[in-house]
Design an enzyme around this catalytic site. Sequence first.
Site, PDB file in Angstrom:
ATOM      1  N   ASP A  11       8.837  10.447  18.595  1.00 15.47           N
ATOM      2  CA  ASP A  11       8.545  11.810  18.161  1.00 15.47           C
ATOM      3  C   ASP A  11       9.040  12.797  19.417  1.00 15.47           C
ATOM      4  O   ASP A  11       8.584  12.386  20.700  1.00 15.47           O
ATOM      5  CB  ASP A  11       7.002  11.825  18.037  1.00 15.47           C
ATOM      6  CG  ASP A  11       6.628  13.291  17.307  1.00 15.47           C
ATOM      7  OD1 ASP A  11       7.271  14.134  17.804  1.00 15.47           O
ATOM      8  OD2 ASP A  11       5.966  13.284  16.463  1.00 15.47           O
ATOM      9  N   GLU A  36       0.718  -1.096  -0.017  1.00 14.63           N
ATOM     10  CA  GLU A  36       0.037   0.024  -0.013  1.00 14.63           C
ATOM     11  C   GLU A  36       0.858   1.189  -0.021  1.00 14.63           C
ATOM     12  O   GLU A  36       1.757   1.364   0.853  1.00 14.63           O
ATOM     13  CB  GLU A  36      -0.891   0.074   1.171  1.00 14.63           C
ATOM     14  CG  GLU A  36      -1.718   1.335   1.084  1.00 14.63           C
ATOM     15  CD  GLU A  36      -2.649   1.702   2.540  1.00 14.63           C
ATOM     16  OE1 GLU A  36      -3.227   2.707   2.518  1.00 14.63           O
ATOM     17  OE2 GLU A  36      -2.496   0.713   3.546  1.00 14.63           O
ATOM     18  N   ASP A  93       8.577   4.627  15.849  1.00 15.27           N
ATOM     19  CA  ASP A  93       8.318   6.017  15.566  1.00 15.27           C
ATOM     20  C   ASP A  93       8.783   6.622  16.986  1.00 15.27           C
ATOM     21  O   ASP A  93       8.127   6.639  17.916  1.00 15.27           O
ATOM     22  CB  ASP A  93       6.709   6.333  14.935  1.00 15.27           C
ATOM     23  CG  ASP A  93       6.778   7.928  14.917  1.00 15.27           C
ATOM     24  OD1 ASP A  93       7.722   8.564  14.766  1.00 15.27           O
ATOM     25  OD2 ASP A  93       5.429   8.372  14.561  1.00 15.27           O
TER      26      ASP A  93
END
Length: 397
Positions: free
Chosen positions: A100, A33, A98
């Site tokens: 942050d 995708e 991830d």
Amino acid sequence: MLYYRHFFPFKPFFQWLNYDTVPKPSKSFLNREICWTLMDDTFIRFQSYRTLEEFKNDMIRLNPAKFDLGAIYNIRPKDRHMVRPAAFIPVAKEMVFDIDMTDYDEIRTCCKGADVCNKCWEFMTVAMKIIDVAMRDDFGFKHILWVYSGRRGIHCWVADERARKLNNDQRKAIVSYLEVIKGGMQQGRKVKLPNTLHPSLSRSFETIQEHFRNLVFESQEILSEPENWEKILTLIPDEGVQARIRQSWEDSPNRAPSQKWAELLDTIGNEIGQRQALENFPRDIMFQYTYPRLDDKVSTNINHLLKSPFCVHPKTGRVCVPIPIEDCEDFDPSSPPTVPQLVQELNRYDATHATSGDDSNKLQDWQKTSLRKHVEYFERFLKGLSREMRENKLKGR
């Protein structure tokens, strides 16, 4: 459009997503995708492509603000309407992390929100070191790609075949193994570890000890100002000890941070015999102020989207470039190139070599700019992957 037409490294990027030793598109590429976010914030999910050329043409035509990578499905995402929703199943994706910088806002003092600087970037350096060695030493993964998110954090792509085939429960187990800091913004003390640390946490603690003093004493000045040191004092699980240390620090606010920390250690050390709750408190605070803070949803859901390497961050205009783990301490978040910078570098290179008669016309445009070192590192990463895929094919035969 200039960036995707001139600078995006399509061939190595295809080689990565294809996960094969031959240039013919494999299911890993065909069924991946791609999600486009356009300049007007239009969100186009479940795109997939039959060839690299088709992917390239669509990218140039759409000129996305950014694009994300999703899972590899059992059928092409574009064909999902041809089957029942329950029959459209994600079957593989890199194990991703991830991290942050906004998740550190309660402890960092130099910046807030989307702002970052070299002082607070050290949090990302610690996170890279700890997670990278855990993936390699504890799980045996080899093909790990660290990528600057383009603005305020880092992404990790673990590309080993075994990692790509992990199901959601297995991904959750890995995150649970790594996770130390638990609780939201309203919770004070977020780390309570056992007396005897697991070997992986003992190893992480060595990294934490390398960086804690600089982060807390120097760059973030946690023990220099009352509003910052109070956050640590309120975590001490004994109000009497809290009050004594607070009074001492208020009476001598200009003492060096290292002296204040030494006093905290001594005071707590003298009280541990009578107050068991104080045991391991300094160690746990060191973890709370330096250990990686993971966005677990990104890692645990196989079909979660994550911004692709080498796209351009729509807010900063910086390219999301790979970071060699051996260079993580020297990485400057303001150093990755922007599109205007790349255009200037390309024009300068072409003007300089226009009449030189060398082989510069055979180079791709990204090879004429500062993006070159980042793409070449990415290609070295791919060589390791290709070598392993060839070996696995030979074993299969």
